[in-house]
Design a protein around this motif. Structure first.
Motif, mmCIF file in Angstrom:
data_model
loop_
_atom_site.group_PDB
_atom_site.id
_atom_site.type_symbol
_atom_site.label_atom_id
_atom_site.label_comp_id
_atom_site.label_asym_id
_atom_site.label_seq_id
_atom_site.Cartn_x
_atom_site.Cartn_y
_atom_site.Cartn_z
ATOM 1 N N VAL A 157 0.853 -1.180 0.000
ATOM 2 C CA VAL A 157 0.000 0.000 0.000
ATOM 3 C C VAL A 157 0.897 1.240 0.000
ATOM 4 O O VAL A 157 2.091 1.159 0.290
ATOM 5 C CB VAL A 157 -0.931 0.048 1.240
ATOM 6 N N THR A 158 0.292 2.377 -0.307
ATOM 7 C CA THR A 158 1.019 3.632 -0.146
ATOM 8 C C THR A 158 1.499 3.745 1.296
ATOM 9 O O THR A 158 0.730 3.501 2.235
ATOM 10 C CB THR A 158 0.113 4.830 -0.475
ATOM 11 N N HIS A 159 2.753 4.116 1.482
ATOM 12 C CA HIS A 159 3.270 4.262 2.847
ATOM 13 C C HIS A 159 2.446 5.317 3.589
ATOM 14 O O HIS A 159 2.222 6.419 3.086
ATOM 15 C CB HIS A 159 4.737 4.678 2.809
ATOM 16 N N PRO A 160 1.965 4.995 4.793
ATOM 17 C CA PRO A 160 1.097 5.932 5.506
ATOM 18 C C PRO A 160 1.676 7.331 5.705
ATOM 19 O O PRO A 160 0.920 8.306 5.748
ATOM 20 C CB PRO A 160 0.869 5.232 6.850
ATOM 21 N N ILE A 161 2.995 7.473 5.796
ATOM 22 C CA ILE A 161 3.564 8.806 6.027
ATOM 23 C C ILE A 161 3.274 9.749 4.871
ATOM 24 O O ILE A 161 3.237 10.971 5.040
ATOM 25 C CB ILE A 161 5.097 8.711 6.276
ATOM 26 N N ARG A 162 3.028 9.183 3.686
ATOM 27 C CA ARG A 162 2.777 10.029 2.513
ATOM 28 C C ARG A 162 1.517 10.884 2.672
ATOM 29 O O ARG A 162 1.363 11.897 2.001
ATOM 30 C CB ARG A 162 2.658 9.163 1.253
ATOM 31 N N TRP A 163 0.600 10.444 3.535
ATOM 32 C CA TRP A 163 -0.644 11.197 3.712
ATOM 33 C C TRP A 163 -0.426 12.543 4.380
ATOM 34 O O TRP A 163 -1.301 13.397 4.350
ATOM 35 C CB TRP A 163 -1.648 10.355 4.497
ATOM 36 N N ALA A 164 0.706 12.744 4.996
ATOM 37 C CA ALA A 164 0.995 14.029 5.642
ATOM 38 C C ALA A 164 1.599 15.033 4.661
ATOM 39 O O ALA A 164 1.749 16.214 5.004
ATOM 40 C CB ALA A 164 1.948 13.831 6.813
ATOM 41 N N PHE A 165 1.928 14.588 3.454
ATOM 42 C CA PHE A 165 2.593 15.438 2.470
ATOM 43 C C PHE A 165 1.694 15.656 1.254
ATOM 44 O O PHE A 165 0.868 14.802 0.921
ATOM 45 C CB PHE A 165 3.899 14.780 2.004
ATOM 46 N N PRO A 166 1.848 16.788 0.551
ATOM 47 C CA PRO A 166 1.095 16.995 -0.688
ATOM 48 C C PRO A 166 1.457 15.920 -1.715
ATOM 49 O O PRO A 166 2.587 15.427 -1.746
ATOM 50 C CB PRO A 166 1.550 18.375 -1.165
ATOM 51 N N ASP A 167 0.504 15.577 -2.554
ATOM 52 C CA ASP A 167 0.723 14.550 -3.562
ATOM 53 C C ASP A 167 1.378 15.182 -4.791
ATOM 54 O O ASP A 167 0.798 15.235 -5.884
ATOM 55 C CB ASP A 167 -0.606 13.898 -3.931
ATOM 56 N N GLU A 168 2.572 15.672 -4.612
ATOM 57 C CA GLU A 168 3.318 16.372 -5.654
ATOM 58 C C GLU A 168 4.716 15.777 -5.762
ATOM 59 O O GLU A 168 5.353 15.491 -4.742
ATOM 60 C CB GLU A 168 3.430 17.867 -5.325
ATOM 61 N N PRO A 169 5.239 15.611 -6.993
ATOM 62 C CA PRO A 169 6.536 14.968 -7.163
ATOM 63 C C PRO A 169 7.741 15.876 -6.916
ATOM 64 O O PRO A 169 8.840 15.390 -6.689
ATOM 65 C CB PRO A 169 6.507 14.507 -8.618
ATOM 66 N N GLY A 170 7.531 17.201 -6.944
ATOM 67 C CA GLY A 170 8.638 18.144 -6.829
ATOM 68 C C GLY A 170 8.889 18.598 -5.403
ATOM 69 O O GLY A 170 8.361 18.033 -4.437
ATOM 70 N N PRO A 171 9.688 19.664 -5.230
ATOM 71 C CA PRO A 171 10.042 20.155 -3.895
ATOM 72 C C PRO A 171 8.828 20.525 -3.042
ATOM 73 O O PRO A 171 8.864 20.393 -1.813
ATOM 74 C CB PRO A 171 10.897 21.389 -4.196
ATOM 75 N N GLU A 172 7.727 20.955 -3.700
ATOM 76 C CA GLU A 172 6.526 21.310 -2.942
ATOM 77 C C GLU A 172 5.920 20.102 -2.248
ATOM 78 O O GLU A 172 5.097 20.256 -1.326
ATOM 79 C CB GLU A 172 5.485 21.969 -3.865
ATOM 80 N N GLY A 173 6.304 18.899 -2.658
ATOM 81 C CA GLY A 173 5.797 17.691 -2.024
ATOM 82 C C GLY A 173 6.636 17.207 -0.864
ATOM 83 O O GLY A 173 6.419 16.093 -0.365
ATOM 84 N N LEU A 174 7.581 18.044 -0.394
ATOM 85 C CA LEU A 174 8.473 17.640 0.688
ATOM 86 C C LEU A 174 8.172 18.331 2.012
ATOM 87 O O LEU A 174 8.884 18.133 2.991
ATOM 88 C CB LEU A 174 9.930 17.915 0.291
ATOM 89 N N SER A 175 7.142 19.149 2.046
ATOM 90 C CA SER A 175 6.756 19.845 3.281
ATOM 91 C C SER A 175 5.436 19.293 3.787
ATOM 92 O O SER A 175 4.482 19.140 3.011
ATOM 93 C CB SER A 175 6.627 21.355 3.036
ATOM 94 N N VAL A 176 5.382 19.013 5.081
ATOM 95 C CA VAL A 176 4.154 18.470 5.680
ATOM 96 C C VAL A 176 3.021 19.474 5.526
ATOM 97 O O VAL A 176 3.174 20.661 5.825
ATOM 98 C CB VAL A 176 4.386 18.142 7.164
ATOM 99 N N SER A 177 1.874 18.993 5.039
ATOM 100 C CA SER A 177 0.726 19.874 4.814
ATOM 101 C C SER A 177 -0.496 19.460 5.610
ATOM 102 O O SER A 177 -1.502 20.169 5.624
ATOM 103 C CB SER A 177 0.369 19.888 3.321
ATOM 104 N N GLY A 178 -0.446 18.301 6.262
ATOM 105 C CA GLY A 178 -1.590 17.831 7.033
ATOM 106 C C GLY A 178 -1.142 16.898 8.129
ATOM 107 O O GLY A 178 0.036 16.543 8.220
#
Length: 273
Positions: A174-195
């Motif tokens: 499954v998608t790693h659960p930690i990914r849910w805290a980050f935007p679903d973006e492939p670039g640098p904007e996807g490396l900051s916690v958003s939720g």
């Protein structure tokens, strides 16, 4: 043979976060995969291949991982694949001498399995209500199938436990659960916690009438472990594949940039005692 493309109809759905139950989730996701199966197979078919067993976007291959066991031990084993899509994994299993059954909730996905070919059963059914007798299978597997999309994963896990023989192994990614805290973006904007990682509110896409047309459910890593244990399985390994140097693919939130910094996939290796 090339797939026949069915263009999606209507306006783009609106994304939101709200509750979505078992029935609504199943109905929405069955419809989504039927509408989008053609596009999915065109976009990802080359990466997946026709007869490879790829566990995740990182490209971890069962040939190397042997999470179901050594290939030579798969011969004559009855294997259930959940959320099989075009049954690429089942096709690889059949080539090892296993006896796979490929199950998916989407009729259109299974039509792609027929298009590619393979001498094994295809079953269109909900993973939460498996149409098989107790102890029908030696092994079960699911590569990003079924479990991310169901409101109650324990229903699926208990059904898999029921149809496995004692000592049988179930491996799912499954998608790693930690990914849910980050935007679903492939670039640098996807490396900051958003939720919040702990916000388990489902991700829902709705049509103009507010009806769910796609649902994905979040479980924390601890939730997943507890689900496995509560369903009668013993967790024997948790694999978090690293992004390999050879993989330059980028789609959705997956990319070499993100993959080398935060995990994207969690693979649970479970045994039915």
């Amino acid at each position: 043979m090339e797939p026949i493309i069915q263009e999606p109809e209507g306006p783009e759905p609106e994304a939101t976060r709200r509750d979505a139950g078992i029935t609504e989730s199943a109905r929405a996701n069955r419809g989504w995969w039927d509408r989008n199966a053609d596009e999915y197979q065109v976009e990802h078919g080359t990466f997946l291949g026709d007869d490879r067993f790829v566990w995740c976007p990182e490209g971890l291959d069962e040939v190397e991982a042997e999470l179901l066991g050594p290939p030579e031990e798969l011969k004559d084993r009855a294997v259930l694949e959940l959320g099989a899509g075009a049954a690429q994994c089942s096709r690889w299993l059949a080539a090892q001498g296993a006896r796979p059954v490929a199950l998916d909730i989407s009729h259109r996905q299974l039509q792609h399995a027929l298009r590619i070919g393979g001498a094994f059963p295809l079953v269109c059914a909900d993973a939460g209500v498996l149409p098989f007798a107790n102890g029908s299978f030696d092994l079960a597997c699911s590569a990003y199938g079924a479990l991310p999309f169901v409101a109650d994963p324990r229903l699926v896990l208990r059904e898999v436990h029921r149809v496995l023989r004692p000592g049988g192994r179930f491996v799912f990614s499954v998608t790693h659960p930690i990914r849910w805290a980050f935007p679903d973006e492939p670039g640098p904007e996807g490396l900051s916690v958003s939720g919040s990682y702990f916000d388990r509110t489902p991700y829902v896409e709705e049509d103009e009438q507010g009806r769910a047309v796609y649902v994905e459910h979040h479980r924390t890593l601890g939730d997943r472990v507890r689900d496995v244990a509560a369903s009668g399985f013993r967790l024997v390994d948790l694999v978090e594949p690293q992004w390999p140097e050879w993989n330059s693919s980028e789609w959705g939130g997956w990319s070499p940039l993100r993959g080398r910094l935060i995990p994207g996939t969690a693979i649970f290796v479970c045994v039915r005692d």
